[in-house]
Write an enzyme that holds these catalytic residues in place. Structure first.
Site, PDB file in Angstrom:
ATOM      1  N   GLY A   1       0.733  -1.208   0.051  1.00 48.52           N
ATOM      2  CA  GLY A   1       0.139   0.096   0.080  1.00 48.52           C
ATOM      3  C   GLY A   1       0.919   1.392   0.013  1.00 48.52           C
ATOM      4  O   GLY A   1       0.460   2.226  -0.539  1.00 48.52           O
ATOM      5  N   ASP A   2       1.876   1.097   0.801  1.00 47.79           N
ATOM      6  CA  ASP A   2       2.903   2.302   0.887  1.00 47.79           C
ATOM      7  C   ASP A   2       3.473   2.680  -0.578  1.00 47.79           C
ATOM      8  O   ASP A   2       3.791   3.787  -1.074  1.00 47.79           O
ATOM      9  CB  ASP A   2       3.936   2.128   2.088  1.00 47.79           C
ATOM     10  CG  ASP A   2       3.463   1.778   2.920  1.00 47.79           C
ATOM     11  OD1 ASP A   2       2.231   2.341   3.478  1.00 47.79           O
ATOM     12  OD2 ASP A   2       3.958   0.992   3.830  1.00 47.79           O
TER      13      ASP A   2
END
Length: 304
Positions: A248-249
């Protein structure tokens, strides 16, 4: 310039044990120590797509030195605020199943909080600030809101990747991007999703509440991008899944780094999907080579 803020970074200590026996002596088969923290992950991926950033946040002790030294080796600019206690260590124990033990994080004093705010106040109009992850337990409530106010006063943009009250309170300040996954979105609004179509009204609601762009990741079902102009869906890239940590990052980094260069949310979404997928297919965060290999496989379709 892009800045990332990690309020509760960590060393992620990844330990592999062939067969875990509780209450007995276990010997690891291999181990790996990596800098952890959502904003730090964003900075590391930004470097891989040739977008410069400066990593901010709280670091302390020998564990903090490990993180700052690692980022220096990757030629990532940093301006961390030193705290008196050690940065935490998170244990990722991989055996028949995966077990995580996350550290509490250091106590942060009012003086240290003020020093970080002073550092952040050096940003300029047009900069982007990525606010990511959890906060140390000792940090006062509403600290993210204090940072957002500094960013808004400087006419800069902000991206926030957190959940719950901190996310909802940020929406009226018009974040450039938020990125809950489908489970976080369901928890945010206390609902259950049975189909992708169930998600759409809630993504639109986040736009109506103030977000400029919303990405909702759906793991093996791809991702959705919500903009004022429409809703878009990505395809799902196919490779063996190795690692969900940091995907996600990486998606945020791909979006923010590309948007800063091109101001095109669709192309930014495409790069976000490539970066997030590349990390999911890697043991650590994605390499530049794998991101570049995947980018041509990403297909973005307008669905509404």
């Amino acid at each position: 310039m892009i800045y990332t803020v990690t309020l509760n970074p960590s060393i992620d200590y990844i330990v592999h044990v062939e067969e875990l026996k509780l209450g007995d002596l276990n010997r690891m088969t291999n181990d790996l120590k990596l800098p952890g923290g959502k904003g730090i992950n964003v900075s590391r991926i930004l470097k891989r797509i040739q977008a410069e950033s400066t990593a901010l946040g709280f670091l302390g002790g020998f564990t903090g030195t490990f993180i700052s030294d690692w980022l220096a080796k990757e030629k990532i600019a940093t301006n961390f605020t030193s705290v008196s206690e050690d940065t935490r260590i998170n244990i990722k124990l991989k055996s028949e199943t995966e077990t995580e033990i996350n550290g509490l994080g250091p106590a942060v004093s009012n003086e240290e909080m003020q020093e970080l705010k002073q550092t952040l106040s050096m940003i300029s109009a047009g900069d982007s600030v990525v606010l990511s992850g959890s906060t140390p337990a000792t940090l006062r409530e509403g600290f993210y809101e204090e940072l957002i106010q500094i960013i808004k006063d400087k006419n800069a943009e902000f991206i926030i990747d957190t959940t719950g009250k901190d996310l909802l309170n940020a929406l009226p300040q018009k974040p450039l991007l938020i990125k809950p996954n489908n489970h976080e979105l369901a928890e945010l609004f206390d609902v259950d999703f049975q189909t992708m179509e169930d998600i759409l009204p809630f993504g639109e609601r986040l736009l109506a509440d103030g977000a400029q762009h919303v990405i909702i990741s759906m793991a093996g079902d791809g991702a959705l991008l919500f903009t004022k102009e429409g809703i878009y869906r990505s395809n799902v890239l196919k490779r063996p899944l190795k690692n969900s940590v940091g995907a996600g990052d990486s998606m945020i980094a791909g979006f923010v780094g590309t948007f800063a260069k091109k101001n095109d949310p669709i192309d930014a979404f495409k790069w976000g999907v490539a970066c997030g997928s590349a990390t999911a297919f890697s043991d650590d965060l994605a390499s530049a080579d794998l991101i570049n290999e995947l980018i041509d496989e990403v297909i973005i379709e307008k669905i509404r």
